[in-house]
Design a protein around this motif. Structure first.
Motif, PDB file in Angstrom:
ATOM      1  N   MET A  24       0.835  -1.206   0.000  1.00 49.24           N
ATOM      2  CA  MET A  24       0.000   0.000   0.000  1.00 49.24           C
ATOM      3  C   MET A  24       0.867   1.252   0.000  1.00 49.24           C
ATOM      4  N   GLU A  25       1.960   1.226   0.743  1.00 48.83           N
ATOM      5  CA  GLU A  25       2.883   2.360   0.749  1.00 48.83           C
ATOM      6  C   GLU A  25       3.415   2.629  -0.656  1.00 48.83           C
ATOM      7  N   LEU A  26       3.801   1.579  -1.367  1.00 45.46           N
ATOM      8  CA  LEU A  26       4.328   1.749  -2.726  1.00 45.46           C
ATOM      9  C   LEU A  26       3.253   2.274  -3.672  1.00 45.46           C
ATOM     10  N   LEU A  27       2.046   1.754  -3.555  1.00 45.71           N
ATOM     11  CA  LEU A  27       0.967   2.201  -4.446  1.00 45.71           C
ATOM     12  C   LEU A  27       0.625   3.664  -4.218  1.00 45.71           C
ATOM     13  N   THR A  28       0.556   4.081  -2.956  1.00 49.22           N
ATOM     14  CA  THR A  28       0.171   5.467  -2.671  1.00 49.22           C
ATOM     15  C   THR A  28       1.282   6.450  -3.005  1.00 49.22           C
ATOM     16  N   ARG A  29       2.487   5.971  -3.227  1.00 53.58           N
ATOM     17  CA  ARG A  29       3.546   6.860  -3.724  1.00 53.58           C
ATOM     18  C   ARG A  29       3.339   7.173  -5.204  1.00 53.58           C
ATOM     19  N   GLN A  30       2.632   6.283  -5.898  1.00 57.14           N
ATOM     20  CA  GLN A  30       2.505   6.419  -7.345  1.00 57.14           C
ATOM     21  C   GLN A  30       1.201   7.083  -7.785  1.00 57.14           C
ATOM     22  N   VAL A  31       0.117   6.761  -7.092  1.00 60.86           N
ATOM     23  CA  VAL A  31      -1.192   7.257  -7.526  1.00 60.86           C
ATOM     24  C   VAL A  31      -1.947   7.835  -6.342  1.00 60.86           C
ATOM     25  N   ASP A  32      -2.910   8.675  -6.659  1.00 60.95           N
ATOM     26  CA  ASP A  32      -3.684   9.355  -5.622  1.00 60.95           C
ATOM     27  C   ASP A  32      -4.777   8.461  -5.056  1.00 60.95           C
ATOM     28  N   ARG A  33      -5.503   7.746  -5.920  1.00 58.94           N
ATOM     29  CA  ARG A  33      -6.678   6.994  -5.490  1.00 58.94           C
ATOM     30  C   ARG A  33      -6.393   5.495  -5.505  1.00 58.94           C
ATOM     31  N   VAL A  34      -6.219   4.932  -4.307  1.00 55.81           N
ATOM     32  CA  VAL A  34      -5.976   3.502  -4.155  1.00 55.81           C
ATOM     33  C   VAL A  34      -7.132   2.898  -3.368  1.00 55.81           C
ATOM     34  N   GLY A  35      -7.725   1.852  -3.907  1.00 53.94           N
ATOM     35  CA  GLY A  35      -8.809   1.160  -3.221  1.00 53.94           C
ATOM     36  C   GLY A  35      -8.317  -0.122  -2.582  1.00 53.94           C
ATOM     37  N   VAL A  36      -9.121  -0.660  -1.668  1.00 53.32           N
ATOM     38  CA  VAL A  36      -8.808  -1.909  -0.978  1.00 53.32           C
ATOM     39  C   VAL A  36      -9.990  -2.860  -1.164  1.00 53.32           C
ATOM     40  N   PHE A  37      -9.685  -4.127  -1.424  1.00 53.20           N
ATOM     41  CA  PHE A  37     -10.737  -5.134  -1.549  1.00 53.20           C
ATOM     42  C   PHE A  37     -10.306  -6.391  -0.819  1.00 53.20           C
ATOM     43  N   ARG A  38     -11.146  -6.842   0.123  1.00 54.63           N
ATOM     44  CA  ARG A  38     -10.905  -8.101   0.825  1.00 54.63           C
ATOM     45  C   ARG A  38     -12.038  -9.047   0.424  1.00 54.63           C
ATOM     46  N   PRO A  39     -11.778 -10.021  -0.454  1.00 55.20           N
ATOM     47  CA  PRO A  39     -12.864 -10.880  -0.951  1.00 55.20           C
ATOM     48  C   PRO A  39     -13.586 -11.631   0.158  1.00 55.20           C
ATOM     49  N   LEU A  40     -12.824 -12.134   1.136  1.00 59.32           N
ATOM     50  CA  LEU A  40     -13.401 -12.960   2.195  1.00 59.32           C
ATOM     51  C   LEU A  40     -12.992 -12.403   3.546  1.00 59.32           C
ATOM     52  N   MET A  41     -13.938 -12.361   4.479  1.00 66.67           N
ATOM     53  CA  MET A  41     -13.669 -11.711   5.756  1.00 66.67           C
ATOM     54  C   MET A  41     -14.218 -12.537   6.917  1.00 66.67           C
ATOM     55  N   HIS A  42     -13.553 -12.379   8.063  1.00 62.52           N
ATOM     56  CA  HIS A  42     -14.048 -12.951   9.312  1.00 62.52           C
ATOM     57  C   HIS A  42     -14.982 -11.951   9.974  1.00 62.52           C
ATOM     58  N   ASP A  43     -15.767 -12.437  10.919  1.00 67.43           N
ATOM     59  CA  ASP A  43     -16.583 -11.543  11.727  1.00 67.43           C
ATOM     60  C   ASP A  43     -15.676 -10.700  12.617  1.00 67.43           C
ATOM     61  N   GLY A  44     -16.125  -9.515  12.973  1.00 67.67           N
ATOM     62  CA  GLY A  44     -15.357  -8.668  13.871  1.00 67.67           C
ATOM     63  C   GLY A  44     -14.601  -7.598  13.122  1.00 67.67           C
ATOM     64  N   PRO A  45     -13.874  -6.763  13.863  1.00 69.27           N
ATOM     65  CA  PRO A  45     -13.176  -5.631  13.240  1.00 69.27           C
ATOM     66  C   PRO A  45     -12.053  -6.085  12.310  1.00 69.27           C
ATOM     67  N   ASP A  46     -11.838  -5.329  11.258  1.00 66.76           N
ATOM     68  CA  ASP A  46     -10.736  -5.567  10.324  1.00 66.76           C
ATOM     69  C   ASP A  46      -9.629  -4.584  10.679  1.00 66.76           C
ATOM     70  N   ARG A  47      -8.700  -5.026  11.513  1.00 67.80           N
ATOM     71  CA  ARG A  47      -7.666  -4.117  12.025  1.00 67.80           C
ATOM     72  C   ARG A  47      -6.789  -3.562  10.908  1.00 67.80           C
ATOM     73  N   LEU A  48      -6.484  -4.409   9.915  1.00 70.47           N
ATOM     74  CA  LEU A  48      -5.591  -3.921   8.866  1.00 70.47           C
ATOM     75  C   LEU A  48      -6.268  -2.832   8.040  1.00 70.47           C
ATOM     76  N   PHE A  49      -7.517  -3.035   7.659  1.00 69.35           N
ATOM     77  CA  PHE A  49      -8.182  -1.992   6.882  1.00 69.35           C
ATOM     78  C   PHE A  49      -8.319  -0.715   7.701  1.00 69.35           C
ATOM     79  N   ASP A  50      -8.595  -0.846   8.987  1.00 71.10           N
ATOM     80  CA  ASP A  50      -8.661   0.344   9.842  1.00 71.10           C
ATOM     81  C   ASP A  50      -7.328   1.085   9.830  1.00 71.10           C
ATOM     82  N   LEU A  51      -6.236   0.324   9.850  1.00 73.81           N
ATOM     83  CA  LEU A  51      -4.911   0.943   9.785  1.00 73.81           C
ATOM     84  C   LEU A  51      -4.696   1.629   8.445  1.00 73.81           C
ATOM     85  N   LEU A  52      -5.003   0.937   7.347  1.00 77.24           N
ATOM     86  CA  LEU A  52      -4.820   1.524   6.020  1.00 77.24           C
ATOM     87  C   LEU A  52      -5.673   2.775   5.849  1.00 77.24           C
TER      88      LEU A  52
END
Length: 703
Positions: A24-52
């Protein structure tokens, strides 16, 4: 077309979040708009997405990030087959891809998912999404030979399923095994393989995570203390003289709550920095009395003291089962993770393989990323005179964790180390030195040097001996003598206290008539350079021309193509008067001295930056409407304008950056935030890359 990167694995325990954060650090150095997609998720908070989301200021609606839950996916696959599951997830992906220039796809985690052939599902999704794949394998407790085999297996598994594998990462590899595995894998030509060693600070839980997991009560401690990593657990049962030698840096002391001697002894050791601890965990539902807690708070302000009802043995079992997690609440871990990623991954090579075209827009975040990246590329040594100031120490921690530069902190060593210990910051690491100007052997050498420099002002050795003990003078002399490459000060000192020693000792660079400053004004889609907004109150035409030429050089050094607008309250020949004439003369001087520079003036601000206004007021100008360097006629105008733009337009102002000195010294605003300090140190390191690097000093050289 949106470029997508699918980070995945082959099993559990690979610590993949480090790689996902790094990509994500490398992508945001290159472009302004970076999206995130997690195809499959567990119940509860997504700590990594919250961080990103918090770190990279993502505006993406969280509801668009996820495909579906694991239970729903397992049921759908069982009832309708994998094709139906894949189609549903790919449709969700395209909803994200339509809105962003690049998408980071977070593969499944192989943890209690109830999905058969999970690796195949990840490969199929990557192919259907048109994403390149970056597999990560976990190397914890594996031999170098096993790591090499796992890397080979991961590469073949995904390529045999038709995936475009751009690189493979072996993560959490033991230190000794990492070196050997790296040597063996370097001989494999298929794709680059990066080996990242295990970092205890990343796998260690924070005190806050321990509080959450154990349901502990917080008796003492602030947010900074609770964010400390518990690198070790030391269980207290012995008497204090036998217990204290068992303490280790960053340990969490676990002791029954009635052992006041161990509680106070541990905190006293922390206060002395011998060693700094993460905190104290009290068991058996015993709580110290108010007098003991009050003494503890005075001994080590901010250090956590927490309590649980359970005994030491069941508490120990829970503690050893905990693992550190990256999240929005662990920003220090994020800095450690990025520093680790950038140290062991060839980021230039991986960026090229990601094939993300750099955006023409330059956002504030992209500019800040570029500063860090450039500073790291040619590591320099920067001296920070205000070593005991909290913001300086917090900035130093970020800079060291990211490997931006080496640092020299000035101040009373006991005071600096005590303050660092209170903040949970370790100064016992490579890349940082603490120097006390009062007791340093360099004081005599610097006094002799300063007395010679200022002899024409009647400065004796005795007077110089007192002057150079001042941290600003001492730091400036370190730069002058080549013991440091640059200096950053001003968090608690005035601008005069920072600049005066530089004027006296370092002096102006050849060809520079004066010392001036610029701010990098990071707007939503571009970076402008404003000068002079901090140093010269009312420059004459000669000085104004010098400021413009210096500002153009500074802009070019930091990747901004200089097109200079000499600002005034009138444009072209429409106005007259002493102030306009000064700007007109300065413009002519710039053209005479540097005919290669694009410059125009006098010009009003709107005509300088807005093409539609420029088309009316100065239609034939090569600068009007597209100026990047804006030179103000005086300090009053410049300072007020930069602050108005900063506050009203939401611009990020980076600076002031001093220019015109022979060696880099930069001033901070006394209201500077930690990120401001990080940016200014990075800028200073980049400026120093044009200078001769400071000699590699042994400890005796800087003491």
């Amino acid at each position: 077309m949106t470029r997508s990167v699918y980070v995945t694995g082959i099993g559990r325990g690979d610590g993949r979040q480090v790689v996902e954060l790094g990509v994500m650090e490398l992508l945001t150095r290159q472009v302004d708009r970076v999206g995130v997609f997690r195809p499959l998720m567990h119940d509860g908070p997504d700590r990594l997405f919250d961080l990103l989301r918090s770190r990279y200021r993502l505006s993406q609606d969280p509801s668009t990030v996820y495909g579906m839950g694991y239970a729903e996916a397992a049921a759908l696959q069982a009832e309708q087959g994998r094709d139906a599951l894949t189609a549903r997830l790919v449709d969700r992906f395209h909803e994200v891809a339509r809105e962003y220039e690049a998408v980071l796809i977070l593969g499944s985690d192989f943890a209690e998912t109830n999905l058969p052939a999970e690796l195949g599902i990840n490969a199929r999704l990557a192919n259907e999404c048109g994403a390149s794949v970056l597999p990560v394998i976990g190397g914890i407790d594996q031999t170098a030979e096993s790591v090499v085999a796992e890397v080979r297996n991961a590469y073949l598994a995904y390529t045999n399923l038709g995936c475009d594998v751009i690189a493979v990462v072996a993560n959490r590899v033991g230190t000794a095994e990492a070196a050997e595995a790296g040597r063996r894998l370097a001989r494999r030509p298929e794709v680059p393989v990066y080996v990242i060693p295990e970092e205890p600070a990343l796998s260690a839980p924070t005190v806050a995570q321990i509080v959450e997991a154990l349901g502990a009560d917080v008796l003492l401690g602030d947010d900074a203390g609770l964010s400390r990593d518990a690198l070790d657990f030391v269980f207290g049962g012995a008497m204090l003289p036998a217990f204290l030698p068992a303490l280790t840096p960053g340990c969490l002391v676990v002791t029954p709550g009635d052992r006041a001697d161990l509680i106070i002894g541990s905190l006293a050791a922390h206060s002395a920095g011998a060693p700094p601890i993460a905190g104290v965990l009290l068991t058996l539902d015993e709580r110290p009395g108010p007098d003991i807690l009050a003494l503890a708070a005075r001994l080590a302000p901010g250090t956590p003291v927490i309590a649980v009802a359970a005994g030491s043995f069941p508490t120990a079992a829970e503690l050893f089962a905990l693992d550190g997690k990256l999240g929005a609440g662990t920003p220090r871990k994020a800095e450690t993770a990025l520093g680790l990623f950038e140290t062991h991954v060839d980021t230039a090579e991986l960026t090229q393989r990601l094939s993300v075209a750099r955006s023409e827009r330059v956002t504030p975040m992209m500019f800040e990323h570029t500063l860090i990246e450039r500073a790291r590329s040619g590591r320099r040594r920067i001296v920070l005179p205000e070593g005991a100031e909290e913001r300086i120490l917090r900035a130093a921690e970020v800079l060291l964790r990211r490997g931006v530069c080496d640092l020299i902190l000035l101040g009373d060593e006991d005071a600096v180390r005590k303050k660092a210990a209170d903040l949970g910051i370790s100064l016992d690491q490579a890349g940082v030195t603490v120097v006390d100007p009062q007791t340093s052997p360099l004081r005599e050498r610097f006094a002799e040097q300063y007395a010679k420099l200022r002899a024409h002002k009647g400065v004796s050795y005795e007077l110089a001996y007192d002057v150079v003990a001042d941290v600003s003078y001492f730091g400036t002399l370190m730069v002058q003598e080549g013991l440091a490459d640059g200096m950053v000060s001003g968090a608690v000192h005035s601008t005069a206290a920072t600049i005066r020693p530089a004027f006296e000792i370092i002096k102006t660079a050849p060809g520079a008539a004066i010392v001036s400053s610029v701010f990098f004004m990071c707007l939503a889609d571009k970076v402008l350079v404003y000068g002079d907004c901090a140093v010269n109150p009312d420059p004459d035409a000669e000085q104004l021309a010098d400021i413009a030429i210096q500002a153009a050089a500074t802009a070019a050094q930091f990747g901004v193509q200089p097109r200079i607008a000499m600002l005034s309250y009138s444009t072209g020949t429409s106005g007259s008067g002493a102030d306009v004439d000064k700007v007109r003369k300065a413009t002519e001087l710039v053209r005479e001295r540097r005919p290669d520079l694009a410059v125009d003036g006098p010009i009003q601000y709107d005509a300088a930056v807005e093409p539609s206004v420029a088309a009316t007021k100065m239609p034939d100008s090569a600068v009007a409407g597209q100026a990047t360097v804006l030179v103000f006629p005086d300090l009053n105008t410049g300072n007020n304008t930069y602050k108005a733009v900063q506050r009203s337009a939401g611009a990020v102002a980076v600076g002031p950056v001093l220019q015109g000195l022979r060696k880099p010294v930069n001033d901070l605003s006394r209201g500077a935030l930690v990120q401001d300090i990080v940016n200014t140190v990075a800028i200073t390191a980049i400026q120093a890359q044009g200078e001769t690097p400071a000699r590699q000093q042994g400890e005796g050289d800087t003491q």
